[in-house]
Design a protein around this motif. Structure first.
Motif, PDB file in Angstrom:
ATOM      1  N   VAL A 104       0.854  -1.184   0.000  1.00 14.30           N
ATOM      2  CA  VAL A 104       0.000   0.000   0.000  1.00 14.30           C
ATOM      3  C   VAL A 104       0.889   1.233   0.000  1.00 14.30           C
ATOM      4  O   VAL A 104       1.890   1.277   0.720  1.00 14.30           O
ATOM      5  CB  VAL A 104      -0.877   0.014   1.273  1.00 14.30           C
ATOM      6  N   ALA A 110      -8.821  -0.929  -5.579  1.00 22.53           N
ATOM      7  CA  ALA A 110      -8.486  -0.989  -4.155  1.00 22.53           C
ATOM      8  C   ALA A 110      -6.998  -0.686  -4.016  1.00 22.53           C
ATOM      9  O   ALA A 110      -6.348  -0.304  -4.983  1.00 22.53           O
ATOM     10  CB  ALA A 110      -8.867  -2.340  -3.574  1.00 22.53           C
ATOM     11  N   PHE A 111      -6.457  -0.861  -2.780  1.00 24.99           N
ATOM     12  CA  PHE A 111      -5.072  -0.461  -2.507  1.00 24.99           C
ATOM     13  C   PHE A 111      -4.075  -1.006  -3.539  1.00 24.99           C
ATOM     14  O   PHE A 111      -3.266  -0.279  -4.086  1.00 24.99           O
ATOM     15  CB  PHE A 111      -4.634  -0.999  -1.144  1.00 24.99           C
ATOM     16  N   THR A 112      -4.122  -2.319  -3.746  1.00 28.35           N
ATOM     17  CA  THR A 112      -3.114  -2.956  -4.606  1.00 28.35           C
ATOM     18  C   THR A 112      -3.752  -3.833  -5.679  1.00 28.35           C
ATOM     19  O   THR A 112      -3.060  -4.532  -6.403  1.00 28.35           O
ATOM     20  CB  THR A 112      -2.172  -3.840  -3.760  1.00 28.35           C
ATOM     21  N   THR A 113      -5.091  -3.811  -5.732  1.00 25.54           N
ATOM     22  CA  THR A 113      -5.809  -4.687  -6.671  1.00 25.54           C
ATOM     23  C   THR A 113      -6.921  -3.897  -7.352  1.00 25.54           C
ATOM     24  O   THR A 113      -7.355  -2.857  -6.851  1.00 25.54           O
ATOM     25  CB  THR A 113      -6.458  -5.874  -5.918  1.00 25.54           C
ATOM     26  N   MET A 136      -8.728   4.312  -1.608  1.00 23.19           N
ATOM     27  CA  MET A 136      -9.901   3.624  -2.159  1.00 23.19           C
ATOM     28  C   MET A 136     -11.122   4.048  -1.368  1.00 23.19           C
ATOM     29  O   MET A 136     -11.018   4.690  -0.314  1.00 23.19           O
ATOM     30  CB  MET A 136      -9.739   2.096  -2.100  1.00 23.19           C
ATOM     31  N   GLY A 170     -14.800   2.499   0.288  1.00 26.39           N
ATOM     32  CA  GLY A 170     -15.394   1.217   0.658  1.00 26.39           C
ATOM     33  C   GLY A 170     -15.990   1.309   2.035  1.00 26.39           C
ATOM     34  O   GLY A 170     -16.150   2.412   2.553  1.00 26.39           O
ATOM     35  N   PHE A 171     -16.302   0.171   2.619  1.00 21.81           N
ATOM     36  CA  PHE A 171     -16.917   0.075   3.950  1.00 21.81           C
ATOM     37  C   PHE A 171     -18.338   0.623   3.944  1.00 21.81           C
ATOM     38  O   PHE A 171     -19.273  -0.052   4.337  1.00 21.81           O
ATOM     39  CB  PHE A 171     -16.064   0.760   5.028  1.00 21.81           C
ATOM     40  N   ILE A 181      -4.110  -7.356   2.634  1.00 21.52           N
ATOM     41  CA  ILE A 181      -4.449  -5.974   2.268  1.00 21.52           C
ATOM     42  C   ILE A 181      -5.888  -6.010   1.751  1.00 21.52           C
ATOM     43  O   ILE A 181      -6.228  -6.880   0.945  1.00 21.52           O
ATOM     44  CB  ILE A 181      -3.492  -5.465   1.172  1.00 21.52           C
ATOM     45  N   SER A 182      -6.725  -5.084   2.219  1.00 24.96           N
ATOM     46  CA  SER A 182      -8.132  -5.073   1.795  1.00 24.96           C
ATOM     47  C   SER A 182      -8.239  -5.022   0.279  1.00 24.96           C
ATOM     48  O   SER A 182      -7.513  -4.287  -0.375  1.00 24.96           O
ATOM     49  CB  SER A 182      -8.858  -3.859   2.375  1.00 24.96           C
ATOM     50  N   GLU A 183      -9.155  -5.803  -0.243  1.00 28.34           N
ATOM     51  CA  GLU A 183      -9.361  -5.839  -1.692  1.00 28.34           C
ATOM     52  C   GLU A 183     -10.848  -5.973  -2.002  1.00 28.34           C
ATOM     53  O   GLU A 183     -11.661  -6.207  -1.104  1.00 28.34           O
ATOM     54  CB  GLU A 183      -8.531  -6.975  -2.314  1.00 28.34           C
ATOM     55  N   VAL A 201     -15.443  -3.808  -0.226  1.00 34.11           N
ATOM     56  CA  VAL A 201     -14.040  -4.181  -0.034  1.00 34.11           C
ATOM     57  C   VAL A 201     -13.920  -4.816   1.341  1.00 34.11           C
ATOM     58  O   VAL A 201     -14.754  -4.586   2.213  1.00 34.11           O
ATOM     59  CB  VAL A 201     -13.080  -2.960  -0.112  1.00 34.11           C
TER      60      VAL A 201
END
Lengths: 218, 285
Positions: free
Chosen positions: A19, A48-51, A127, A129-130, B228-230, B255
């Motif tokens: 990240v 997302a962070f890395t995807t 990103m 989310g949540f 890591i969150s995805e 996510v």
């Protein structure tokens, strides 16, 4: 970069291992490419962070796996694009959250020091989310990294500015939550009433991935 | 404004408007929502010549009462809650009739359709209510439901009724094994745990809702490595640290940081949605 299937209709591309700003730059390049030249049959994408997840309409692309290799090549190039930094959006914060003193004490800092460290940097939106429009912001000063609460609160009110692990964020709707609340903003990060006729719905969301944020103490 | 069709006399355990869900807003953190049991919702619509994804009322378990304000055709499908009208068929209601669902016998979600679909505010392209995200709200006593258009529905001349074929009606008390795809973290789990996941019966927990269905059984060993969150898709079988699976449902987060062992096939997710707490389910690859 690599990819794996996620069910029959989706592909998950991994564009970074860690990240951080380098990963975000790659994410922004890929998103810009998807917006400029959306692949046929793309139903939606979720960075997302890395995807990044790409979901396809199976009626148009019956075997998404078959287009993965070509997309990977395109993304490899796109990830290297150097995009200009977004201007920083200022977010006014009242630093009077219920976990502020506990957090300061645990860190052997004064409340003022915590506020200064928190509103010092310009943060990146890594990103959403949540909950709708909830921004995961970084990089947080390592001295402020704080584990989530052992048991989440049943209700955290919208506008709460909080720290969870290595990130800081802003609750966008009243919801359960386990992050440490250090302050509040009156700014509505997510507001369904800002949505308009078709095409303006994005106005409901104040921030999107790649945006930058500066907290201002009030 | 369309015609006023029903007044909510009792909301019961809860009722919301749902359609085919929202597409394209997950990158903003907005889940798809939509009918939990797409199969039953679509049949309710088809019975009345609606589009399959037209807005329907989704009713949880039991206790709700609707007063008919205008003579209309309706279709009720999904969970069996002792409805006072025949279900899985097109039925005529007269002004003043009270439609009620006194006691749940099987399944979880009931669907109520009217010709032309119900009218609802479309937010982010869908009338589906997403309570936590403040997109629409749960019905309360006194709410009035309108139909979207004054669509005419009539049975063809000489036809006495229209019902869903018996083989399309589901016995929600005995779900088939749910088909799963391998999740993004399938390889993070040991061969033994993957076998346990597929071999054992899992019990649906009472802590299940539109966000997620929790399952209990002999716990799996969650991988030690921090993730890591995805992005997370509805239907994902997430394994938190206690080893008890949580299946993400249509209001679930977009996510997350739990490893995802599997993904329930979209067609079978509606079966899981109708499983009452205490029911046992199995997964099959």
């Amino acid at each position: 970069m690599n990819w794996i299937p996620y069910g029959p209709h989706a592909l998950l591309f991994r564009f970074a291992d860690h990240v951080g700003e380098a990963a975000l730059a790659r994410q922004r390049g890929i998103v810009a490419e998807l917006e400029r030249h959306p692949p046929a049959g793309l139903a939606e994408y979720v960075p997302a962070f890395t995807t990044i997840l790409l979901e396809f309409d199976l009626k148009i692309v019956p075997e998404p796996k078959q287009v993965a290799g070509e997309l990977l090549k395109r993304f490899e190039t796109a990830a290297q694009a150097k995009l200009p930094a977004s201007p920083a959006k200022e977010i006014p914060v009242h630093y009077d959250g219920e976990d502020l003193e506990t957090l300061a004490r645990a860190k052997h800092m004064t409340v003022e020091e915590v506020c200064e460290l928190h509103c010092g940097p310009v943060y990146n939106v890594y990103m959403l989310g949540f909950s709708p429009g909830f921004p995961y912001l970084g990089d947080l000063n390592p001295r402020l990294h704080t584990p989530r609460l052992a048991s989440p609160r049943p209700k955290v009110r919208a506008g709460s500015v909080a720290i969870g692990g290595e990130h800081t964020g802003i609750y966008t709707v009243d919801s359960p939550g386990g992050w440490n609340i250090i302050g509040y903003t009156l700014l509505k990060i997510f507001d369904p009433s800002r949505g308009g006729p078709k095409g303006l719905d994005e106005a409901m969301f104040l921030l999107k991935p790649g945006d930058r944020v500066k907290f201002v103490q009030v | 404004m369309g015609d006023e069709i029903f007044e909510i006399l009792e909301p019961g355990f809860g009722a919301t408007l749902q359609d085919g869900g929202r597409v394209g807003w997950r990158r903003f953190g907005v889940p798809p929502s939509g009918a939990m049991d797409e199969h039953a919702a679509q049949w309710a619509n088809r019975l009345l010549d609606n589009e399959p994804d037209d807005p329907v009322v989704e009713i949880l378990l039991q206790g709700s009462k609707f007063k008919t304000l205008l003579e209309t055709w309706v279709a009720v499908t999904g969970a069996d809650a002792g409805a006072n009208v025949p279900t899985w068929r097109a039925v005529r209601m007269n002004e003043g009739d009270v439609l009620q669902f006194p006691k749940n016998h099987s399944g979880v979600w009931i669907y109520l359709a009217v010709p032309g679909g119900f009218e609802g505010q479309r937010l982010l392209g869908s009338a589906s209510v997403y309570v936590r995200g403040q997109l629409g709200h749960t019905f309360v006593r006194g709410d009035v439901l309108c139909r979207a258009s004054s669509a005419r529905f009539e049975l063809s001349r000489g036809v006495a009724g229209r019902a869903v074929d018996w083989h399309e009606r589901r016995n929600y008390e005995s779900p088939p094994p749910l088909r799963v795809w391998r999740g993004p973290q399938w390889d993070f789990f040991s061969g033994t745990d993957r076998e346990h996941f597929l071999a054992q019966e899992w019990t649906v927990s009472s802590q299940s809702d539109r966000v997620g269905y929790r399952l209990t059984g002999k716990p799996l060993k969650a991988p030690a490595a921090e993730m890591i969150s995805e992005p997370v898709l509805p239907g994902s079988v997430q394994i938190p640290t206690n080893g008890q699976p949580i299946v993400t449902m249509c209001d679930g987060p977009t996510v997350g940081g739990y490893p995802k062992l599997g993904l329930v096939d979209a067609a079978d997710l509606s079966w899981l949605a109708q499983c009452r707490p205490g029911l046992k389910v199995r997964f099959v690859e």
